[in-house]
Structures are given as structure tokens and as C-alpha cells.
Design an enzyme around this catalytic site. Structure first.
Site, PDB file in Angstrom:
ATOM      1  CB  SER A  64      -5.990 -11.936   1.371  1.00 42.81           C
ATOM      2  OG  SER A  64      -7.275 -11.352   1.543  1.00 42.81           O
ATOM      3  CE1 TYR A  65      -1.023  -5.292   3.946  1.00 42.57           C
ATOM      4  CE2 TYR A  65      -2.378  -4.003   2.450  1.00 42.57           C
ATOM      5  CZ  TYR A  65      -1.406  -4.080   3.427  1.00 42.57           C
ATOM      6  OH  TYR A  65      -0.817  -2.935   3.884  1.00 42.57           O
ATOM      7  N   PRO A  66      -5.338  -7.171   4.736  1.00 46.10           N
ATOM      8  CG  PRO A  66      -4.996  -6.687   7.018  1.00 46.10           C
ATOM      9  CD  PRO A  66      -4.310  -7.242   5.810  1.00 46.10           C
ATOM     10  CG  ASP A 124      -0.238  -0.132   2.528  1.00 46.28           C
ATOM     11  OD1 ASP A 124       0.998   0.053   2.573  1.00 46.28           O
ATOM     12  OD2 ASP A 124      -0.907  -0.414   3.542  1.00 46.28           O
TER      13      ASP A 124
END
Length: 858
Positions: free
Chosen positions: A335-337, A119
Site C-alpha cells: 500500500s501507499y508507503p 498526500d
């Protein structure tokens, strides 16, 4: 052999990635900072055999702050923070020595692969890592790429290997957008916060907040809560009337009918309709309709929806939810939160992800049925271009995850299975009646197929009593017709879920920062979390928002921050210039700040109505050294002493209790000393209110008590009561607590180490003499005659706490119980316990000294 350095964002991630890439054959060692491990193995990279070193950071390596002198609230005009005050990057956690650690591990490396979170914050950390390691790496060839970026969304073998085989480069523009946000928040937040904190805390004594903070995102977040509060307070209930009819047919249970006019606000009009309806004894069926309807399965799960459901259904706050989600991610369960996407990628392995859940007893039946019959195509959502939606990555049990971890994992898994399930189908039946001239109706729902609600039963169609079978023209007997009086009600306070929705709608914060902003307004005592996780503004929160509206509504409305967020997004896309966006936003807020300062009386008028002047708050405690009148102790946060005669306010340590210290006075300024204590299990020390805020010596800083004072002859100072170097921290000195008898103790003046000794002794004093072995001050002890540990019944002995064999059994090390930080300010003191000599005990120690005390750590 060339070397590849790989860096992840957390130690647990580094371990998981190294295990996958090395296929379990890596060796591990601790790094020099003790917090991060290094995992090493050999393998192939870019077609050559290399040595891999996988390690991590612990979040951000650097943080942005003003240079030293601009952190002094008393000497810096907050207006200077918008432009004149230079900023610098400082280590986010100096104790971790992260820059040095990265340089040691990066020295001599040929390539670096960045495995930071995918991110914008992760991109920013990429460049923080590069700033540390690139100067010490080997120089590559002219056209040789040495910096690589791994893009991944889950910690699975497939995803990690795909990322390793498709390495890219870090995104400088996304990193710059984070730099811009950090600088804007720092300059704007600090300027407003410093000004209003100093202004209002100097005037009012019961604000009950240690910081009157302002934040470009935090304040609009509070504004939403206060807006709802104002609607509740200004709501005026209105009386209205409804017609309620009950009818029955044969021996069936009576039906309660809804009036088609819904309600009227005039009682006489309502009574007229009742009279008209009562003229008929029968209710005639005018129409019967049945329609099959569906409840759509949910879209794929993103962060905001996860936070909403966790708050409303699981009773978990957004900050807590994100902490749990990140833990589940780093452990490989989800998975990526942090994602804004609600649409699965075309190549997403839905069947493989679903198959992993086939053996979980809670949903095995539904999963096997789906795998057998075929998955339903997920609903189309929005693709934000960041990460795939949040999904389970492997099966788990409650025993593995713990209570809250399991509850969140269970919801994420149920949501995922629901997205590939069938829609819920039900039959909607409506019967229209006429009674005289008035129309009524009743309705009911009959489930046809549960669909996805078998996994999410809280969204299912409730079982209702079946409606009677009838045809148009059928007649029912009227049981009763009544005119019922009701009142309109106010809206309720915002729930966290509703607030998250508003923040997302107006562009306040990001999926990652929304929980932080909500947590901030709670921590600042601007709102309290009530039953049902509803956010009720405090008096202070309400007055602040009303004050902003009175002076400049844009400070609290979401519009201006939303516009800034759009500009920051353009920086991330490479469509806007970093410096231009930064300067434009700062220019706007600089003008607003000057207008705010000039108009502060408008907010002050509201404060006067809600809070007590500082002179009228608190209870008399100790005498002022200037006028010798009593100063008042104000317990509300931030606790402080105020002299109304001199109109002066003096800071005291926070998170503890303050009381008068034997009416003794400071020899420097004649102020009466006070005693701060963190409780029976904590530590305590005397302090001079004036010296605490105005350090009398160059080697002292603000926030130091008598236990750190270097006065050469004062009986309360470190020079008189310091005993020896702390056994745990590097900079602290163990100081005798003269008020602790008969349960005597000495406490470190830096950390929370407390050493209990000589219980029930009549008197304990620090001698002028020092130990010849370790240079600690000797202690003179007068024991109770009935309990003396000395041979021959002796009661008096002078010796070293650390070295004297007679004292060994009388010393016990513990850790003080602290209520958060002991005080603001502080810092490492130059010199040590002193005794007038300005030095700490010599670090040389007898073999048994550290062993004797360290045994209590185990």
C-alpha cells in the site's frame, strides 16, 4: 462522445490504473514527450458514455525558482532574496515538455480526474496539472463539476474501483501549504547558502565541499548529529567498582549473581563490601519469584517505523528505502508507503489481506494457523487521517522483486502478520540471595508462547540456561566474590534510526521529507555514514553547527522549524492564511539573516582553527595573466585556481583532473591555459581560467571552455577546432581534441558523445574548408605509413569525417565516461562551430552519414 482525461503521478501507475478500470481492454500509445504513455478506452462516467484518456506526469510538473537575474550569485545581494526577488514557476524538467504534453492531451476534454498520490505533495501536483489543462478543456455547464479527485491507498482492483466510484475534489489548502514550504525553503535556504558559500570558499582552500548549504530542516538535522558528537568529545570516563559473586549448589553449574547496589565509585568502599561478604561461606536464598510477562505485538506500520527498521536491521539508508518502497507500491505489492497512521481503519479487510499470504512458504504455517484460529485484534494506534498503515497487497517472491525489494517487502509482510498475531508470553524468574550483609540476585526468562515473535524472531525471548530449582531458605556454596574495576563509556554516534526518531519527535520534516534531509547532510559532506549506519559529523559539519550556536542558536535548534511546520499544517487544514504565515516566517528569518551576516566573524574564528587559508592551500600550476606569477590549483571541492598575489580565485570544471596545457596562453588575457579531463575514457578540453569565469563574448556563458569559445582566430577555440553538428544532441558541436593523439577523437561540447577516429595517425587538423554535402569542416589527416588505410600506401588525405568513403571505417562513436556533471554553468550557445561565420553545420545530411554513426548506439 465526451472525453475524460485522467492523470496519475507516474507512468507505471497510469498503466496499472488504466488496466484495472478498462478491464484490460485499453489501447496505448506514446505521448509527445516520449516519457509518458496515453491509455485510451470507452466506458461510463457520471451516467454517460465517454472516452477515457489515462496518462501521467513524472512527479512535480513545476518547480519554484527566482526569476533569471536573481540566480546570478555575483550580482545579487542574498538579503534581497527574502522579499525583493520575485519567484516564478518553471517546468521541473524542461526536457520532458510536460506542460505542452498535458495541453495536447487535455485539449477538447470535458472532465479531468486526478489520480495523483494522496498526500500534500500530490494535492500540489493536482493544481499544477489543472493550471496546464484547464485553459484548453471544453467549458462545462454553469453548475457542472468538471474537476474530480480520486483518493486511493493501494493499486488493487477494489481500491481503484472504490476511488472511481467516490470521486471528490482536490484540496486547495493542502496544495497551498506545500507552496508555502517551497517558498520558505527556497528563500531562506538560498540566502544563507549563497552568503556562507561565497564567504568561506573565498577564504579557505580545504573545506572539501562544493556548497556550504543551509536548510531550515537540513541544519537542525545536522545539529542532532553534532550534539551527540559533542557529548562523545566532552565525555570524561569515570572509574567504578562492582561486586561479582559466583555460587553453586551440588553439581549444578555456578550462577553469576548481580549486586543489588549495582556499583560504587570509591574503591575502598567497594573493598569494604567485599570483606563483609567474604565473612559468609554460604549464599542464602531469600526469595524466589515467578511472573508471567508479555511482549506486545507491534502496532500497524507507518513510514517512520519502516525507515527506522530498514536502517537498523536491513542496513538500507532512508532515501534508498523510500525509492524501493515507492517502486513496490507502483507495482501493486504494498500500500501507499507515505503515512503517519498506525491504526487500521474499521473497514480494513485484515482477513483478506492475510489470506493472500497463505501460500508463501516462509510464513504459510503461521498464516494458516491464524486463519484457522482467528485473527487477534490489532493494537490501537494513532489515526493521522492520511493513509492506512503500510501493508502487503499481494503475494510476491524474491525473484519478482530483487534482493533489496524482497528484503523490504518481507519485513513489511512479517510486520503485518505480527500485528494480528498473539503477544509473546514468557516466564520471568528472579532469585534473591544474601551473602553476609549484601544482597544479590539473578534472573532468567523462559518462553511460554512465541506469539508474534515467530514472525519477527529478532524480537523473541532468547533461550537462556535454566535456573536451578530452589526455595527460600535454601543455601548455595559461595565459589568466589570479586571486586571488578570498570569505566563508564561515552554514548555512540547517532544511528540513522535514532536520528529519524529525533526528527519525528521534534517535528523536523515530514514522513516524505525526512529521508531527503538525511541524504542532504551526507551529500554535502557534513556527516559520513560509518559501520552500523552511524552518522559521524565531519570537521566542516561540526564547525558549522558550533558557528550557528555561537551566532544564533535558533538557526540550528529544532524549535523554530517545528513552529513553522505547525503553521504550515494549519494552512493545510484551512485554519491559517497562506500569505500571513509566509510573511511572518520570512520576517523572522530575514532578521536572523542580517544578524548572521553582521556576526559572521564568530563563525570565521572557528573556521580559522580548523581549515587552511586559501593562499596556503594547493600546488602551483599555471601563471596568472595579471601578475604573471604562478596560481595554485586547489583540488579539494570545489576545485579552483587561486592567485595569492592578486587575491583572486578562478573556478574550473569539477569532477575531473586539471593540468597545464603546453604553457600556451589565452590571446585575450594572457592567462596560461589549463586542460580539464574526465579520464582516459572521458573527454578533455583546454580552457582559460579567466574566460571560464568571465565570458569574453556576448554569446558565451560562465563555465565555457575553449571548445565553446567563439573567438574568431584563436587556435584553441571552437572556431578553429569545431568539425560538425553532434550526432545525438541538438545544440552541441563535435570538436577535435588536439591532445588525444595518437588515439584521436572529437567530442561534443554539450553532451557526452565522443567520436574516435584515425588511430595511430601522426597528425589530425581541421581544415578551413567545408564539406559540400553536409557543411561540416574537412579534416586533414597524416596517417602512419605502416598503418595507412589509404589506397596505394598514401599517408595524407583531406576529407569529411561523415561523408568521405575513405574515412568511414576509421570512425567510431562512443559515450564519454563522466564523473557526474562536467562543470557548473554552461548552457546552450548561440551560433555553432563558427570558423568565424557564427553558424553550425547545415542539418542536411547524406543518407549514410547518420546511419554510419548511429550503428554504434545499438
Amino acid at each position: 462522445m465526451r472525453t475524460v482525461l485522467m492523470v496519475a503521478e507516474k507512468p507505471s501507475l497510469a498503466q496499472s490504473i488504466a488496466r484495472i478500470l478498462s478491464k484490460g481492454s485499453c489501447t496505448s500509445r506514446k505521448g509527445l514527450n516520449g516519457a509518458c504513455s496515453v491509455h485510451e478506452y470507452t466506458g461510463s462516467f457520471q451516467g454517460q458514455s465517454v472516452r477515457f484518456k489515462m496518462t501521467s506526469v513524472c512527479g512535480h510538473v513545476m518547480s519554484l525558482d527566482f526569476i533569471g537575474k536573481y540566480n546570478n550569485w555575483d550580482k545579487v545581494d542574498p538579503a534581497e532574496l527574502f522579499s525583493k526577488a520575485p519567484t516564478e514557476k518553471k517546468e521541473a524538467n524542461p526536457k520532458l515538455n510536460m506542460v505542452k504534453f498535458l495541453q495536447v492531451e487535455g485539449r477538447g476534454c470535458d472532465f479531468v480526474v486526478l489520480w495523483l498520490d494522496c498526500d500534500k505533495e500530490g494535492e500540489n501536483i493536482c493544481f499544477e496539472v489543472l493550471d496546464a489543462v484547464q485553459p484548453v478543456m471544453n467549458k462545462g455547464g454553469v453548475r457542472e463539476q468538471t474537476v474530480f479527485r480520486a483518493k486511493f491507498s493501494s493499486i488493487t482492483d477494489t481500491d481503484i474501483w472504490n476511488a472511481m466510484n467516490r470521486l471528490g475534489e482536490p484540496n486547495r489548502n493542502e496544495a497551498l501549504s506545500v507552496d508555502a514550504r517551497q517558498e520558505l525553503d527556497l528563500r531562506i535556504g538560498c540566502a544563507f547558502t549563497r552568503f556562507q558559500t561565497k564567504y568561506f570558499q573565498g577564504k579557505y582552500g580545504n573545506l572539501d565541499s562544493s556548497l556550504i548549504s543551509f536548510g531550515p530542516c537540513q541544519t537542525p538535522t545536522l545539529g542532532f548529529c553534532v550534539e551527540r558528537h559533542d557529548k562523545i568529545q566532552s565525555f570524561k570516563p569515570e572509574t567504578y567498582w562492582i561486586l561479582q559473586a559466583k555460587v553453586f549448589k551440588g553439581k549444578d553449574s555456578p550462577l553469576t549473581l548481580d549486586w543489588n547496589r549495582v556499583r560504587v565509585f570509591d574503591r575502598e568502599v567497594g573493598q569494604m563490601f567485599v570483606n563483609l561478604a567474604k565473612m559468609s561461606k554460604e549464599a542464602k536464598v531469600e526469595a524466589v519469584s515467578q511472573k508471567e510477562k508479555t511482549k506486545q505485538r507491534p502496532q500497524a506500520l507507518n513510514t517512520v517505523e519502516m525507515l527506522r527498521v530498514a536502517s537498523s536491521a536491513l542496513g538500507m539508508g532512508p532515501q534508498h528505502t523510500m525509492q524501493i518502497a515507492e517502486r513496490l507500491y507502483t507495482q501493486g505489492y504494498i500500500s501507499y508507503p507515505r503515512t503517519e497512521t498506525t491504526q487500521y481503519p474499521e473497514n480494513f479487510d485484515l482477513k483478506g489481506t492475510l489470506r493472500q499470504q497463505a501460500n508463501c512458504p516462509m510464513w504459510a504455517e503461521e498464516v494458516k494457523a491464524l486463519l484457522s484460529a482467528g485473527l487477534n485484534r490489532p493494537r490501537k494506534g494513532s489515526d493521522a487521517g492520511d493513509h492506512p498503515p503500510i501493508t502487503p497487497m499481494r503475494a510476491a517472491s524474491e525473484g519478482e522483486l530483487g534482493s533489496d525489494g524482497w528484503r523490504l517487502y518481507e519485513y513489511i509482510t512479517r510486520h503485518f502478520i505480527a500485528t494480528v498475531s498473539q503477544d509473546c508470553r514468557y516466564l520471568q524468574t528472579t532469585i534473591e540471595f544474601s551473602i553476609g550483609t549484601e544482597r544479590f540476585s539473578c534472573g532468567g526468562k523462559t518462553p511460554i508462547s512465541a506469539g508474534y515473535t515467530a514472525l519477527m524472531p529478532w524480537q523473541g525471548v532468547p533461550l537462556e540456561e535454566a535456573l536451578p530449582t530452589c526455595q527460600p531458605g535454601d543455601a548455595f556454596t559461595v565459589d568466589e566474590i570479586r571486586l571488578l574495576e570498570r569505566q563508564t563509556g561515552p554514548p555512540d554516534y547517532l544511528t540513522e534510526a535514532e536520528l529519524i526518531t529525533l526528527m519525528e519527535k521534534h517535528g523536523i520534516g515530514t514522513d516524505a521529507s525526512i529521508p531527503v534531509h538525511i541524504n542532504n547532510i551526507c551529500q554535502r559532506n557534513y556527516v559520513t555514514v560509518e559501520t552500523g549506519r552511524r552518522l559521524k559529523p565531519t570537521n566542516l559539519g561540526v564547525v558549522l553547527v558550533h558557528g550557528y550556536y555561537k551566532i544564533d542558536a535558533e538557526l540550528v535548534l529544532p524549535t523554530i522549524r517545528s513552529a513553522v511546520e505547525k503553521q504550515l499544517s494549519l494552512i493545510a487544514l484551512g485554519k491559517a492564511n497562506f500569505q500571513q504565515v509566509l510573511q511572518h516566517a520570512l520576517d523572522i528569518f530575514r532578521r536572523k539573516f542580517h544578524y548572521f551576516v553582521d556576526s559572521i566573524n564568530s563563525m570565521d574564528e572557528l573556521m580559522e582553527v580548523s581549515f587552511s587559508p586559501i593562499a596556503a592551500t594547493g600546488k602551483p600550476l599555471s601563471r596568472c595573466g595579471k601578475c604573471h606569477r604562478f596560481m595554485k590549483y586547489i583540488q579539494a571541492k570545489p576545485s579552483r585556481l587561486h592567485c595569492s598575489h592578486c587575491d583572486e580565485t578562478y573556478n574550473v570544471p569539477q569532477n575531473g583532473a586539471i593540468k597545464l596545457y603546453k604553457e600556451l596562453r589565452c590571446p585575450l588575457d594572457d592567462f596560461e591555459l589549463v586542460l580539464w579531463t574526465s579520464g582516459a575514457r572521458g573527454k578533455s578540453y583546454p580552457l582559460c581560467p579567466y574566460c571560464f569565469s568571465n565570458p569574453p563574448f556576448r554569446d558565451m556563458k560562465k563555465g565555457m571552455g575553449c571548445n565553446e569559445c567563439t573567438h574568431p582566430s584563436c587556435q584553441h577555440s571552437l572556431s578553429a577546432l569545431g568539425i560538425g553538428q553532434c550526432v545525438e544532441c541538438d545544440s552541441g558541436v563535435l570538436v577535435l581534441d588536439p591532445t588525444s593523439g595518437p588515439k584521436w577523437r572529437m567530442a561534443c561540447n554539450k553532451c557526452n558523445v565522443v567520436v574516435h577516429f584515425f588511430e595511430h595517425a601522426h597528425k589530425v587538423q581541421v581544415s578551413q574548408d567545408s564539406c559540400e554535402v553536409c557543411d561540416a569542416s574537412l579534416v586533414m589527416v597524416d596517417f602512419n605509413k605502416a598503418r595507412t588505410p589509404l589506397p596505394g600506401g598514401d599517408t595524407q588525405h583531406t576529407g569529411c569525417v561523415f561523408c568521405d568513403a575513405l574515412f568511414q571505417d576509421a570512425v567510431e562513436l562512443k559515450h564519454a565516461t563522466m564523473r557526474r556533471a562536467a562543470h557548473r554553468g554552461g548552457g546552450a550557445r548561440r551560433g555553432g562551430r563558427g570558423r568565424g561565420r557564427g553558424r553550425r553545420p547545415n542539418p542536411k545530411k547524406p543518407k549514410d552519414k547518420m546511419a554510419a554513426l548511429a550503428a554504434y548506439f545499438v
